[in-house]
Design an enzyme around this catalytic site. Structure first.
Site, short mmCIF file in Angstrom:
data_model
loop_
_atom_site.label_atom_id
_atom_site.label_comp_id
_atom_site.label_asym_id
_atom_site.label_seq_id
_atom_site.Cartn_x
_atom_site.Cartn_y
_atom_site.Cartn_z
N ASP A 172 40.40 -18.43 33.13
CA ASP A 172 39.21 -19.26 33.35
C ASP A 172 39.35 -20.66 32.75
OD1 ASP A 172 37.99 -16.97 34.47
OD2 ASP A 172 37.41 -16.30 32.47
N LYS B 37 42.15 -23.59 36.24
CA LYS B 37 43.40 -23.76 37.00
C LYS B 37 43.12 -24.10 38.45
CE LYS B 37 44.78 -19.62 35.86
NZ LYS B 37 43.75 -19.26 34.86
N GLY C 15 39.48 -15.67 39.83
CA GLY C 15 38.44 -16.40 40.55
C GLY C 15 38.66 -17.87 40.30
N HIS C 16 39.32 -18.53 41.24
CA HIS C 16 39.64 -19.94 41.05
C HIS C 16 38.59 -20.79 41.77
CE1 HIS C 16 44.05 -18.62 40.24
NE2 HIS C 16 43.30 -18.55 39.17
N GLN D 27 44.93 -15.63 35.77
CA GLN D 27 44.59 -15.23 34.41
C GLN D 27 45.21 -16.21 33.40
OE1 GLN D 27 45.80 -12.27 36.50
NE2 GLN D 27 43.70 -12.42 37.20
#
Ligand code: IMP
Length: 435
Positions: free
Chosen positions: A12, A15, A39-40, A219
């Protein structure tokens, strides 16, 4: 020039925005591990996209995206994402390759994830419940289903029957029927077929043709199976080594490694977090930074920037530089502490301990930096930042021993400062344009 982008904290770190920003400089963006636990979040033209499996490069028309063998692929989640992108007018067809060696997440992996968490009781990991761990367990246990198996009727049926039988034995019910799992796998496998590729061959050929690759980690370093806070980690190698094993390319294919770190620290799920703020200060960071999981919506735990932890990330990834994100979240604080060491009993240590028990006894040694009253939000120029904010970034550079390449001051693509112009020019050929 090929660059790997890795998370330098517990995930988080932002990225998604940085990969999106840099993607236009590359022909290919290749994801090498994890699954739809990631979750980008990317904000483009007033729209918010949350990409879980497909690399953020998909938002740039000329970029090819690759899902490597190191990724575990939930086909249903993949096609939901493909359909969402299509609704937004972004075509994935012809621009996405999925490795024939990638392992597939099936519905029973999700049930086994829940079962495993329940059986751990107080030692639960706080997973994303997406079946990630059980799919990697099947891979290591040599009973996993790979993308190439989807095309073989007999092999597919045998693997699905065995998997469902194992699930039903462990969960002790018959809620899942192998026939249903098989028909869904067949249907989605057929839809996937045009995109299936030997990714190692495709990337090697692309490099020989002079095309550049951005290797995208999901991650973060502290969630890496080997170098993170084991057992409170994910089940893959989020560190840069995962790029080689997860895509089938040699180490010399990675020319530089860029770590992404927030100006403070967050973590979701259980596990040690030495610089965590448990009181009102932590809550204030959570509220201001909108620190809620992009995938699960869970509140993220917040704390100060931890230089011991980021130095660990610098070492295990061989980071050449970092990007500091969410700088603006610290605006308005009277003081901004940095964790510069860990106190354990009478000792102060400056290496991140492997031993969880020792880690749990660590208390942070804090160095307080003056805060900045003026806003950095939306700033685009380092020299225009308040002097205290510049001093904070310079101190972080001293403590972690690598330069800061970029600073993110907001969610938009152009809320970004090029902190190190010579490095940006060396890596990207010309001054990095953020427009
Ligand atoms: P899993 O990857 O679902 O098995 O979860 C293992 C641990 O990694 C949990 O603490 C999750 O909260 C954490 N985790 C997994 N993916 C992400 C991510 O993309 N960002 C932050 N934490 C993650």
């Amino acid at each position: 020039m090929n660059i790997a982008v890795v998370g330098a904290q517990w995930g988080d770190e932002g990225k998604g925005k940085i990969v999106d920003l840099l993607a236009q400089r590359f022909s290919i963006v290749a994801r090498y591990q994890g699954g739809h636990n990631a979750g980008h979040t990317v904000h483009v033209g007033g729209r918010k996209f949350i990409l879980r499996l497909i690399p953020s490069g998909i938002l740039h028309a000329g970029v090819t995206c690759v899902i490597g063998n190191g990724v575990v692929v939930d086909l249903k989640a993949l096609f939901e994402e493909v359909d969402e992108l299509a609704t937004a007018g972004i075509a994935v067809n012809g621009r996405l390759l999925v490795s024939d060696r990638a392992h597939v997440i099936l519905p029973y992996h999700r049930d086994l994830d829940r079962l495993s968490e329940a059986s751990l009781g107080a030692r639960m990991i706080g997973t994303t419940s997406r079946g990630i761990g059980p799919a990697y367990e099947d891979k290591a246990g040599r009973r996993g289903l790979r993308v190439c198996d989807l095309a073989d009727g007999a092999a597919l049926e045998e693997l699905v029957r065995d998997g469902v039988a194992r699930r039903n034995r462990l969960v002790q019910d018959e809620a899942l029927r192998w026939e249903d799992v098989l028909s869904q796998a067949r249907e989605l496998g057929a839809r996937l077929r045009p995109w299936v590729s030997d990714v190692s061959v495709a990337l090697t050929k692309a490099m020989a043709d002079g095309r550049s690759i951005l290797f995208e980690g999901a991650q973060g370093t502290m969630l890496d199976l080997d170098h993170g806070t084991y057992p409170y980690v994910t089940s893959s190698n989020a560190t840069v080594g995962g790029a080689c094993t997860g895509l089938g390319v040699g180490p010399r294919s990675v020319h530089a490694v860029l770590g992404i770190a927030k100006a403070y620290t967050t973590r979701v799920g259980e596990g040690p977090f030495p610089s965590e703020l448990l009181g009102a200060e932590g809550e204030a960071l959570r509220a201001k930074g909108h620190e809620f999981g992009a995938v699960t919506g869970r509140p993220r735990r917040c704390g100060w920037f931890d230089a011991v932890q980021v130095r660990h990330a610098v070492r295990v990834n061989g980071l050449d530089a970092v990007v500091i994100t969410k700088m603006d979240v610290l605006d308005g604080l009277a003081a901004v502490p940095i964790c510069v060491g860990y106190r354990v009993g009478d000792e102060v240590c400056d290496e991140f301990p492997a031993d969880l028990r020792r880690l749990q006894r660590c208390t942070p040694v804090l160095e307080s930096m003056p805060g900045w009253p003026a806003a950095t939000a939306g700033a685009k120029d380092f020299r225009g930042l308040p002097p205290e904010a510049r001093a904070y970034v310079e101190r972080l550079e001293e403590l972690i021993g690598v330069p800061v390449l970029l600073i993110s001051t907001g969610a938009g693509r152009d809320d970004t400062i090029v902190r190190n112009e010579p490095l940006a020019a060396a890596w990207f050929g010309s001054a990095l344009s953020l427009a």
